[in-house]
Design a protein around this motif. Sequence first.
Motif, PDB file in Angstrom:
ATOM      1  N   LEU A 205       0.844  -1.335  -0.160  1.00  0.00           N
ATOM      2  CA  LEU A 205      -0.016   0.207  -0.175  1.00  0.00           C
ATOM      3  C   LEU A 205       0.953   1.476  -0.039  1.00  0.00           C
ATOM      4  N   LEU A 206       1.714   1.404   0.824  1.00  0.00           N
ATOM      5  CA  LEU A 206       2.877   2.092   1.006  1.00  0.00           C
ATOM      6  C   LEU A 206       3.440   2.757  -0.511  1.00  0.00           C
ATOM      7  N   ARG A 382      -2.457   1.472   5.787  1.00  0.00           N
ATOM      8  CA  ARG A 382      -0.827   1.846   5.498  1.00  0.00           C
ATOM      9  C   ARG A 382      -0.212   1.785   6.728  1.00  0.00           C
TER      10      ARG A 382
END
Length: 417
Positions: A205-206, A382
């Motif tokens: 997600l990052l 995240r």
Amino acid sequence: MKDVPEQYRQCGRQAMQWLDQLARHSEAPGMLTRTYLTPVHRAAAEQLTDWMLQAGMTVRRDHAGNVIGRYEAAAGSEDAPAIVTGSHFDSVRNAGKYDGNLGILLPLACIAEWNRQGRRFAFPLEVIGFSEEEGVRFKATLLGSRAIAGTFDQGVLGNVDSEGVSMREAMQAAGFDAGRIAEAAWPRSAVAAFVEVHIEQGPLLLNEDLPVGVVTAISGATRFMAEVRGLAGHAGTVPMHMRRDAAMAAAEIGLFIERRCSVKPGLVGTMGILEVANGAANVVPGNAAFSIDIRAEQDGDRLSAVSDVVAEIERIAARRQVEIALRKTHEASSVPCAPRLQDGLAQAIGAAGWPVRHLPSGAGHDAMAIAAIADVAMLFVRCGNGGISHHPDETMTEFDAAVAAQVFSSFVEHYQP
């Protein structure tokens, strides 16, 4: 950056404040370590109880030490199955403050906001602070969630910690009765769905600049411990072609695991322990020990990799003239998340204006145990610093907490029993 309505920003702020406060309950100065039924673990449970009461919930404890807050349904729906959420409040040693704790405190912040509004639903909400998931103190995992799922292994009650205290004794000292753990089990009829909010503990997600994602499945895992017996010898006098080097056999196996588990996304293999007993710079190692951990979203992928690794171990042992004793220490099947709950989370993410990212969880979670009694889902949030977790550098932002609060709230508010 997309705008998040103020009520969810407030939920995010509240959750982050609580996370900071809860992290103060630690066994070790300057770091977060909170293991099952220690004094600081019990203090953390009391803190969770206070916050749940402030949020308008009733609170109870079971004999596994779980902290359970209930937000009642609207009048006439009190007996409806509950939407259940939560995560664990124990930790690994020198942990981060968001693993587990976020999944208790973020839903709790949302409930506090609904309570402020006087809002109730056609079903109750239950938030569980699972007392133990990590397995640090007594080398047994998912104790809290297994108790609620009715799958608690009574055999682990005799496990002892580093001070020689058994789990049964620790429970008694904390005021719980190990003989009544079976009473903690919930019937399937009590749970409409279980939805766990958790930091991703990884970088996907990052790297894709997304605050949240929908988990498709919690990966299954197979673990082994292995002991290699070769023949020790002088590093200067044993020719290379005559060596029965235990460490090099283990190293070759590790490299094979790395190659074999790199062929498909979602399949991972790790040699987290590699030890040479009584090693010395001028001695060909005669003994070594190592661990194997193989995980995959699909059980077929995991089992195929395990089979290939075991076969390769046999070939390497024969070629290098060493003996390798392999002992399986863990086997867990993959747990798929319910499609209907995934859809509900995806719709909530889309309604908040974000792209929907589906991804597996390589780490184990309490949802794995609760799947024995309910459909489960997970919302990943995240985390920063490259996705690092189980480490004090674990981090997340208040903005992402606000987005997660918006998505979780929308999921609950639009849930159809």
